[in-house]
Design an enzyme around this catalytic site. Structure first.
Site, short mmCIF file in Angstrom:
data_model
loop_
_atom_site.label_atom_id
_atom_site.label_comp_id
_atom_site.label_asym_id
_atom_site.label_seq_id
_atom_site.Cartn_x
_atom_site.Cartn_y
_atom_site.Cartn_z
N GLN A 65 12.08 -15.91 21.03
CA GLN A 65 13.80 -15.86 21.18
C GLN A 65 14.80 -15.12 21.19
O GLN A 65 15.34 -13.93 21.63
CB GLN A 65 14.53 -17.31 21.98
CG GLN A 65 14.64 -17.53 22.79
CD GLN A 65 14.80 -19.11 23.28
OE1 GLN A 65 14.58 -20.08 22.56
NE2 GLN A 65 15.96 -19.21 24.25
N ASP A 66 16.13 -15.34 20.46
CA ASP A 66 16.63 -14.55 20.33
C ASP A 66 15.94 -14.17 17.91
O ASP A 66 15.72 -15.02 17.54
CB ASP A 66 17.96 -15.45 19.49
CG ASP A 66 18.91 -16.07 21.32
OD1 ASP A 66 18.68 -14.85 21.93
OD2 ASP A 66 19.31 -16.66 21.08
N PRO A 67 17.42 -13.18 17.97
CA PRO A 67 17.73 -12.33 15.97
C PRO A 67 18.24 -13.87 15.63
O PRO A 67 18.82 -14.23 16.40
CB PRO A 67 17.90 -10.97 16.55
CG PRO A 67 18.14 -10.55 17.97
CD PRO A 67 18.28 -12.04 18.62
N ALA A 135 21.84 -17.51 21.55
CA ALA A 135 22.41 -16.85 22.45
C ALA A 135 22.85 -16.36 23.54
O ALA A 135 23.40 -16.21 24.88
CB ALA A 135 21.94 -18.45 23.55
#
Length: 248
Positions: A65-67, A135
Site C-alpha cells: 500500500q504505502d512506503p 496514507a
C-alpha cells in the site's frame, strides 16, 4: 519529481501515463511535499520496483500500500528495507512465514532486492509518503499510475502470479485477468492480522504451485546472509495467541 530512465519495456508500456495531465499534477504535488516536509523514499528510489524488475521479467507481483513512514526504511520496494535496517513488523512476519513454509532461514537483513531481480515486482499502490503520516499521499494520482502498471501486466501474453495481501490489495483483483493469470489473496502480514490467518497460510508454496500451473519455473526466495548485526526480531508485536489459535 525526477523520473529516472526506466527499462524500455516499462517506458513504452507506460508512455501514455507518464504524459498524462494527472501525472504532471502528481509530480508537482510530490515536489511541493518535498519542499514542505520529509518525504519517503528518497527521490532517486521512488521507482525502484520498475527499475529492478523490467516488465518482461515479472513472474510475481507482490502488492503493498504505502512506503514505510520511518527514516531509513523505505527504498522503493514493497515491504523491503535497505541492508542494515532492522526488520519492520510486517516484513519480519512475512519472513517468519517464509521460514516455516519453505524452510529457509530467517535472514540477517530485510533487503528484498534479490527477489526483485529474480522477477518479483515489489510494488506499492502509492509510491511516496510523508514522514510519520501513513496514507498522506493517497488520492493524489499514484493509484491511477500503479493501477495502470497492474493492467499492463494483466494484458500481456505472458502469465504471472499476483499475490494480494490485505483488503486494500484484494480490491485490485478486478483489474486482473484471472483466466490468464493466477490471483492469490491472503491476510496481510501486519501485526494486527498476522495471527488472524496469515501465519500458516503458506503463501510462498502457493506461489510456487501457481507458477508450475502456468508452466513457469519456480522462484528463488532465498536471501543472502550479509553478516549484519541485526537482532532477531520477535514474530509479532502482538502477545502470543492462545494455544488453540497457534495450532490452526
Amino acid at each position: 519529481m525526477r523520473l529516472p530512465r526506466l527499462p524500455r519495456s516499462w517506458n513504452d508500456a507506460l508512455a501514455g501515463e507518464l504524459a498524462a495531465p494527472y501525472f504532471s499534477e502528481l509530480s508537482a504535488f510530490v515536489d511541493e511535499e518535498r519542499r514542505l516536509a520529509t518525504v519517503f523514499p528518497p527521490e532517486d528510489l521512488v521507482f525502484s520496483a520498475l527499475l529492478e524488475t523490467p516488465l518482461e521479467e515479472v513472474r510475481l507481483v507482490l502488492l503493498g500500500q504505502d512506503p514505510y513512514i520511518a527514516p531509513g526504511q523505505a527504498h522503493g520496494l514493497c515491504l523491503s528495507v535497505p541492508p542494515g535496517i532492522a526488520h519492520p513488523p510486517s516484513l519480519a512476519n512475512l519472513l517468519r512465514e517464509r521460514e516455516t513454509d519453505l524452510g529457509l532461514p530467517f535472514p540477517d537483513n530485510g533487503d528484498l532486492t534479490p527477489w526483485a531481480r529474480r522477477g518479483v515486482l515489489l510494488l506499492n499502490s502509492v509510491l511516496t509518503v510523508r514522514e510519520g503520516e501513513s496514507a498522506s499521499h493517497q488520492g493524489h494520482g499514484w493509484e491511477t499510475f500503479t493501477d495502470a502498471i497492474l493492467r499492463v501486466i494483466s494484458a500481456r501474453e505472458q502469465p504471472a502470479v499476483f499475490l494480494l495481501f490485505g483488503n486494500e490489495a484484494k480490491k485490485k483483483a478486478k483489474l486482473l485477468d484471472a483466466a490468464k493469470h493466477r490471483v492469490l489473496e491472503g491476510v496481510h502480514p501486519s501485526p494486527l492480522s498476522a495471527y488472524r490467518g496469515f501465519f500458516g497460510s503458506k503463501p510462498f508454496s502457493r506461489v510456487q504451485a501457481s507458477l508450475t500451473e502456468l508452466g513457469l519455473p519456480p522462484l528463488d526466495f532465498s536471501l543472502p546472509a550479509l553478516g549484519l548485526p541485526l537482532e532477531r526480531p520477535r514474530r509479532s508485536s502482538l502477545p502470543p495467541p492462545p494455544k488453540s489459535v497457534r495450532g490452526r
